[in-house]
Design an enzyme around this catalytic site. Sequence first.
Site, PDB file in Angstrom:
ATOM      1  N   SER A   1       0.831  -1.209   0.000  1.00  0.00           N
ATOM      2  CA  SER A   1       0.000   0.000   0.000  1.00  0.00           C
ATOM      3  C   SER A   1       0.859   1.250   0.000  1.00  0.00           C
ATOM      4  O   SER A   1       1.944   1.284   0.592  1.00  0.00           O
ATOM      5  CB  SER A   1      -0.904   0.010   1.234  1.00  0.00           C
ATOM      6  OG  SER A   1      -1.530   1.257   1.409  1.00  0.00           O
TER       7      SER A   1
ATOM      8  N   TYR B   1      -2.957  -0.088   9.767  1.00  0.00           N
ATOM      9  CA  TYR B   1      -3.045  -0.717   8.442  1.00  0.00           C
ATOM     10  C   TYR B   1      -1.725  -0.567   7.696  1.00  0.00           C
ATOM     11  O   TYR B   1      -1.172  -1.541   7.163  1.00  0.00           O
ATOM     12  CB  TYR B   1      -4.183  -0.084   7.650  1.00  0.00           C
ATOM     13  CG  TYR B   1      -4.196  -0.465   6.195  1.00  0.00           C
ATOM     14  CD1 TYR B   1      -4.535  -1.749   5.795  1.00  0.00           C
ATOM     15  CD2 TYR B   1      -3.856   0.463   5.214  1.00  0.00           C
ATOM     16  CE1 TYR B   1      -4.533  -2.109   4.453  1.00  0.00           C
ATOM     17  CE2 TYR B   1      -3.858   0.116   3.876  1.00  0.00           C
ATOM     18  CZ  TYR B   1      -4.188  -1.166   3.501  1.00  0.00           C
ATOM     19  OH  TYR B   1      -4.185  -1.513   2.165  1.00  0.00           O
TER      20      TYR B   1
END
Length: 326
Positions: free
Chosen positions: A131, A158
């Site tokens: 990500s 995350y």
Amino acid sequence: MRTDPVLVTGAAGFIGHAVAHRLLERGERVIGVDILNDYYDPALKEARLSTFNGRAEFSFERADIADAERIAAIVNGAGVKRIVHLAAQAGVRYSLENPFAYQRSNLQGHLSLLEASRHAPDFEHLVYASSSSVYGDKPMGGEGFTEDEAATAPVSLYAATKRSCELMSHSYAHLYKFPQTGLRFFTVYGPWGRPDMAIFGFTQKILSGQSIEVYGEGRMARDFTYIDDIVDGVVGALDHPPTPGEHRVLNIGDSHPVGLMDMIRSLERALGREADKVMRPMQPGDVTATYADVSKLHALTGYQPRVMLDEGITRFVEWYRDFYRV
């Protein structure tokens, strides 16, 4: 044409569904894996899976990627040599309330795929989703994020789990000599998208007459990338594995950041309605801007995003109106 299947985790998810279809279109066999959890409406995930009905080259296994024995059995039983690992617990804000979901799915799940890959005979390539959030926060302006940046200051759980997955993959490539590619996704949108993403959620609220909450008071910017362009990059990366024992990370995005208010205006044009906007401050874990330098992926695969935001949003709105009959 090859007869060994490609394993795609997260096959009922947004990107996994699209990648699986692209692989099928070019004659591959695909094994899809997904747990079909309720992070967002499972009916949307089931609807994505229904698009594979009648495709003999596609098979589906409902499984938790954190179940290492089950994943290993799927990989070994089918003679899998290539994996596109896209399953994960997504969402920055959700991690504030549900941290252990990220430990299980992102960390334990990634380890399951690493273990299955390193024990698979003649294994060729593991491509997995990282990500852009691993880069942390960065002011708008200047150059885009490059893969050579340290990525040592993630600002959400995350992001921290995604960076941890990269480090795990690096160690496994070094120890067990199988090729791996981590793709640092920027903001992806398009038909069959995720309801927790801004374009989807804003569309839903605008059409139902609800106000939309604009975080960061509209000053944020994102590198919005249309799903078809993303799939080009994922499949291109799969087809160009690094040398045995090499682990690499590559940005995958559009490289043209768009301000949040500009995105909203594009969406308003496509919907033919003006949004009632409620300005909110930045949320914990959010970053101000994302901006991908994709030169490495372009040099490797010829990757070149083609769908501009206005066109992509128009396509999304057409899909949304048709799917939800609004």
